[in-house]
Write a protein that holds these residues in place. Structure first.
Motif, PDB file in Angstrom:
ATOM      1  N   CYS A  14     -24.682  31.362 -20.524  1.00 18.63           N
ATOM      2  CA  CYS A  14     -23.687  31.285 -21.604  1.00 18.63           C
ATOM      3  C   CYS A  14     -23.284  29.847 -21.924  1.00 18.63           C
ATOM      4  CB  CYS A  14     -22.449  32.101 -21.236  1.00 18.63           C
ATOM      5  SG  CYS A  14     -22.776  33.868 -21.008  1.00 18.63           S
ATOM      6  N   GLY A  15     -24.209  28.912 -21.716  1.00 21.23           N
ATOM      7  CA  GLY A  15     -23.922  27.508 -21.989  1.00 21.23           C
ATOM      8  C   GLY A  15     -24.143  27.124 -23.436  1.00 21.23           C
ATOM      9  N   LYS A  16     -24.459  25.851 -23.656  1.00 17.79           N
ATOM     10  CA  LYS A  16     -24.565  25.304 -25.014  1.00 17.79           C
ATOM     11  C   LYS A  16     -25.586  26.050 -25.866  1.00 17.79           C
ATOM     12  CE  LYS A  16     -25.730  21.079 -27.536  1.00 17.79           C
ATOM     13  NZ  LYS A  16     -26.142  19.652 -27.417  1.00 17.79           N
ATOM     14  N   ARG A  17     -26.771  26.278 -25.317  1.00 15.29           N
ATOM     15  CA  ARG A  17     -27.809  26.936 -26.110  1.00 15.29           C
ATOM     16  C   ARG A  17     -27.434  28.381 -26.423  1.00 15.29           C
ATOM     17  NH1 ARG A  17     -30.854  25.517 -29.646  1.00 15.29           N
ATOM     18  NH2 ARG A  17     -32.665  26.787 -29.104  1.00 15.29           N
ATOM     19  N   GLU A  20     -25.598  28.436 -29.577  1.00 13.05           N
ATOM     20  CA  GLU A  20     -26.439  28.288 -30.760  1.00 13.05           C
ATOM     21  C   GLU A  20     -27.155  29.594 -31.085  1.00 13.05           C
ATOM     22  OE1 GLU A  20     -28.740  24.934 -29.525  1.00 13.05           O
ATOM     23  OE2 GLU A  20     -27.281  23.492 -30.280  1.00 13.05           O
ATOM     24  N   HIS A  21     -27.609  30.319 -30.065  1.00 16.17           N
ATOM     25  CA  HIS A  21     -28.210  31.635 -30.292  1.00 16.17           C
ATOM     26  C   HIS A  21     -27.171  32.615 -30.831  1.00 16.17           C
ATOM     27  CE1 HIS A  21     -31.452  30.053 -27.769  1.00 16.17           C
ATOM     28  NE2 HIS A  21     -32.195  31.062 -28.165  1.00 16.17           N
ATOM     29  N   ALA A  22     -25.954  32.492 -30.322  1.00 10.71           N
ATOM     30  CA  ALA A  22     -24.898  33.431 -30.707  1.00 10.71           C
ATOM     31  C   ALA A  22     -24.588  33.362 -32.197  1.00 10.71           C
ATOM     32  CB  ALA A  22     -23.634  33.159 -29.892  1.00 10.71           C
ATOM     33  N   ASP A  38     -23.171  34.951 -16.483  1.00 12.21           N
ATOM     34  CA  ASP A  38     -23.277  33.532 -16.140  1.00 12.21           C
ATOM     35  C   ASP A  38     -22.633  33.338 -14.777  1.00 12.21           C
ATOM     36  OD1 ASP A  38     -23.666  30.755 -18.084  1.00 12.21           O
ATOM     37  OD2 ASP A  38     -22.710  30.527 -16.139  1.00 12.21           O
ATOM     38  N   ILE A  39     -23.181  32.418 -13.998  1.00 17.59           N
ATOM     39  CA  ILE A  39     -22.568  32.145 -12.693  1.00 17.59           C
ATOM     40  C   ILE A  39     -21.187  31.526 -12.869  1.00 17.59           C
ATOM     41  CG2 ILE A  39     -24.755  31.934 -11.443  1.00 17.59           C
ATOM     42  CD1 ILE A  39     -24.489  28.911 -11.669  1.00 17.59           C
ATOM     43  N   SER A  40     -20.938  30.989 -14.062  1.00 16.60           N
ATOM     44  CA  SER A  40     -19.614  30.460 -14.404  1.00 16.60           C
ATOM     45  C   SER A  40     -18.895  31.464 -15.284  1.00 16.60           C
ATOM     46  CB  SER A  40     -19.729  29.114 -15.135  1.00 16.60           C
ATOM     47  OG  SER A  40     -18.493  28.758 -15.724  1.00 16.60           O
ATOM     48  N   THR A  41     -17.901  32.124 -14.732  1.00 15.14           N
ATOM     49  CA  THR A  41     -17.130  33.085 -15.516  1.00 15.14           C
ATOM     50  C   THR A  41     -16.471  32.404 -16.709  1.00 15.14           C
ATOM     51  OG1 THR A  41     -16.697  34.428 -13.549  1.00 15.14           O
ATOM     52  CG2 THR A  41     -15.240  34.761 -15.433  1.00 15.14           C
ATOM     53  N   ALA A  42     -16.045  31.161 -16.512  1.00 12.17           N
ATOM     54  CA  ALA A  42     -15.382  30.423 -17.587  1.00 12.17           C
ATOM     55  C   ALA A  42     -16.320  30.239 -18.786  1.00 12.17           C
ATOM     56  CB  ALA A  42     -14.905  29.072 -17.071  1.00 12.17           C
ATOM     57  N   SER A  43     -17.605  29.971 -18.528  1.00  9.70           N
ATOM     58  CA  SER A  43     -18.563  29.790 -19.617  1.00  9.70           C
ATOM     59  C   SER A  43     -18.727  31.083 -20.406  1.00  9.70           C
ATOM     60  CB  SER A  43     -19.920  29.345 -19.071  1.00  9.70           C
ATOM     61  OG  SER A  43     -19.833  28.052 -18.507  1.00  9.70           O
ATOM     62  N   ALA A  44     -18.812  32.205 -19.684  1.00  6.67           N
ATOM     63  CA  ALA A  44     -18.951  33.495 -20.348  1.00  6.67           C
ATOM     64  C   ALA A  44     -17.700  33.833 -21.151  1.00  6.67           C
ATOM     65  CB  ALA A  44     -19.241  34.582 -19.321  1.00  6.67           C
ATOM     66  N   GLU A  45     -16.538  33.539 -20.594  1.00  3.74           N
ATOM     67  CA  GLU A  45     -15.289  33.819 -21.300  1.00  3.74           C
ATOM     68  C   GLU A  45     -15.175  32.985 -22.569  1.00  3.74           C
ATOM     69  OE1 GLU A  45     -12.438  33.040 -18.266  1.00  3.74           O
ATOM     70  OE2 GLU A  45     -12.455  35.097 -17.479  1.00  3.74           O
ATOM     71  N   CYS A  76     -30.820  32.241 -21.848  1.00  5.76           N
ATOM     72  CA  CYS A  76     -30.476  30.847 -22.167  1.00  5.76           C
ATOM     73  C   CYS A  76     -30.232  30.095 -20.861  1.00  5.76           C
ATOM     74  CB  CYS A  76     -29.259  30.791 -23.071  1.00  5.76           C
ATOM     75  SG  CYS A  76     -29.444  31.712 -24.614  1.00  5.76           S
ATOM     76  N   LEU A  77     -31.282  30.000 -20.051  1.00  3.20           N
ATOM     77  CA  LEU A  77     -31.204  29.425 -18.717  1.00  3.20           C
ATOM     78  C   LEU A  77     -32.137  28.227 -18.587  1.00  3.20           C
ATOM     79  CD1 LEU A  77     -31.395  32.775 -16.728  1.00  3.20           C
ATOM     80  CD2 LEU A  77     -29.338  31.423 -17.113  1.00  3.20           C
ATOM     81  N   TRP A  78     -31.993  27.496 -17.482  1.00  7.89           N
ATOM     82  CA  TRP A  78     -32.890  26.382 -17.216  1.00  7.89           C
ATOM     83  C   TRP A  78     -34.310  26.894 -16.983  1.00  7.89           C
ATOM     84  CZ3 TRP A  78     -30.337  21.996 -13.829  1.00  7.89           C
ATOM     85  CH2 TRP A  78     -29.252  21.467 -14.537  1.00  7.89           C
ATOM     86  N   THR A  79     -35.268  26.060 -17.257  1.00  4.98           N
ATOM     87  CA  THR A  79     -36.679  26.431 -17.350  1.00  4.98           C
ATOM     88  C   THR A  79     -37.222  27.222 -16.151  1.00  4.98           C
ATOM     89  OG1 THR A  79     -36.993  24.469 -18.720  1.00  4.98           O
ATOM     90  CG2 THR A  79     -38.980  25.511 -17.838  1.00  4.98           C
ATOM     91  N   PRO A  80     -37.002  26.801 -14.892  1.00  2.00           N
ATOM     92  CA  PRO A  80     -37.607  27.536 -13.769  1.00  2.00           C
ATOM     93  C   PRO A  80     -37.114  28.976 -13.625  1.00  2.00           C
ATOM     94  CG  PRO A  80     -36.959  25.316 -13.095  1.00  2.00           C
ATOM     95  CD  PRO A  80     -36.337  25.559 -14.433  1.00  2.00           C
ATOM     96  N   LEU A  81     -36.023  29.324 -14.284  1.00  2.00           N
ATOM     97  CA  LEU A  81     -35.471  30.679 -14.160  1.00  2.00           C
ATOM     98  C   LEU A  81     -36.043  31.650 -15.181  1.00  2.00           C
ATOM     99  CD1 LEU A  81     -31.718  29.703 -13.624  1.00  2.00           C
ATOM    100  CD2 LEU A  81     -33.347  30.460 -11.875  1.00  2.00           C
ATOM    101  N   HIS A  82     -36.793  31.167 -16.149  1.00  2.00           N
ATOM    102  CA  HIS A  82     -37.252  32.032 -17.235  1.00  2.00           C
ATOM    103  C   HIS A  82     -38.113  33.191 -16.748  1.00  2.00           C
ATOM    104  CE1 HIS A  82     -36.664  28.632 -20.447  1.00  2.00           C
ATOM    105  NE2 HIS A  82     -35.531  29.055 -19.917  1.00  2.00           N
TER     106      HIS A  82
END
Length: 349
Positions: A14-17, A20-22, A38-45, A76-82
């Motif tokens: 739920c970060g920057k990208r 943009e998708h949203a 998201d591992i960050s609840t704040a980002s999801a909120e 919308c995650l970092w590359t190795p997690l795709h």
């Protein structure tokens, strides 16, 4: 194929990208966002509040997939997690995944994503959203209409990091040639500095030659314009493509900004200037993905097309490892040759 007119949608990351998708998801009435992970609840909120999704929030994407049973997931995650997260989505029965680019950190993982998509029937697309820029659509039309004659050569420009940035340039070039794949690649990389983008190490510059199956020759320039000592023309299209034909040429930035167009027989001709914002491109990307989910057509940014662009990137790296040109399709390679060489100390100063 889903028959419903409304699709349960979830975000993983739920970060920057994701924001943009949203933008694309928010304006499509067929999308109902039911979960954010998201591992960050704040980002999801923050994402939930900014777009008014009223979705349930999770820190574990597997729990979200099990409970919310989404039809469509945006990764919308970092590359190795795709790859691992895409696999989780298919195992949960997700029908369509819109994944952030690049595909993955190794060629083998890229191929695995494609294989899983084919085996499960999950529609997998990547955010090569610049295909939906009006200017790029115009250039494709002008080339098909023969405005610059038969395409002979291309100059390809990208900021540093072929994997994360170069994929846009390669995809742009391939789209201009009606999806023609590369035939062979000869490449070099600059390791004066080693960058790290989304937890993947990369070169700080690259150059090379690509011959496509239709005979078109492309020259690659990747890196910071500060290190190129560029000509004025190079500085103008530091991220994009110059397409040279028998009757003229067109210079285009990533987002479809046509820097210059020349027709040798008609000096007065100027191509139309049609600009579109990143928001417009993301709206087009999401809308098209949902359209294809309903019609069963291959998406404009399907995994098959992303594989063609990704293959060139890993072939450049493999060319460095072999000290030779590399014929495509790229076989016998499952790693990232660049990362392997880096870990083996081949680039030690």
């Amino acid at each position: 194929m889903i028959k419903s007119s409304v699709y349960r949608v979830a975000f993983i990351g739920c970060g920057k990208r994701a924001h943009e998708h949203a933008i694309g998801v928010q304006v499509d009435s067929r999308c109902e966002v039911v979960g954010l992970s998201d591992i960050s609840t704040a980002s999801a909120e923050t994402l939930n509040a900014e777009f008014g999704f009223q979705a349930k929030i999770y820190t574990d994407h597997k729990e979200m997939l099990a409970k919310e049973k989404p039809d469509v997931v945006l990764i919308c995650l970092w590359t190795p997690l795709h790859l691992p997260v895409f696999r989780d989505c298919t195992e949960a029965g997700v029908k369509a995944v819109l994944c952030e680019k690049p595909m993955s950190a190794t060629w083998g993982d890229c191929q695995d994503m494609g294989r899983i998509a084919e085996e499960t029937g999950c529609q997998l697309t990547f955010s090569l959203q610049r295909r939906f820029a009006k200017g790029n659509q115009t250039v494709r039309r002008l080339i098909k209409e023969g405005k610059i004659g038969q395409v002979l050569r291309m100059d390809l420009y990208s900021p540093p990091n072929l994997l994360d940035c170069g994929i846009h340039t390669f995809d742009q070039a391939i789209s201009y040639m009606d999806e023609t794949a590369a035939k062979w690649v000869l490449g070099a990389v600059d390791t004066t500095e080693i960058y790290n983008w989304f937890n993947v190490p990369s070169e700080c510059g690259a150059s090379g030659q690509i011959i496509f199956a239709n005979g078109v020759q492309a020259n690659l320039y990747s890196g910071s314009i500060d290190t190129w000592e560029p000509t004025q023309d190079m500085a103008k299209i530091w991220a994009g493509v110059r397409v040279i034909g028998t009757d003229g040429f067109i210079e285009v930035m990533w987002d479809g900004q046509i820097v210059r167009g020349v027709n040798y027989e008609d000096p007065s001709w100027k191509p139309e200037m049609e600009l579109s914002s990143m928001s417009d491109q993301m709206k087009g990307y999401v809308r098209h993905a949902i359209d294809c989910l309903e019609t069963g057509e291959e998406p404009e940014v399907s995994h098959k097309k992303a594989l063609r662009a990704s293959e060139i990137i890993f072939a450049v790296y493999e060319s460095v490892r072999r000290n030779a040109r590399v014929e495509l399709p790229l076989t016998g390679v499952t790693d990232s040759p660049f990362i392997t060489m880096l870990e083996n100390g081949q680039f030690t100063k």
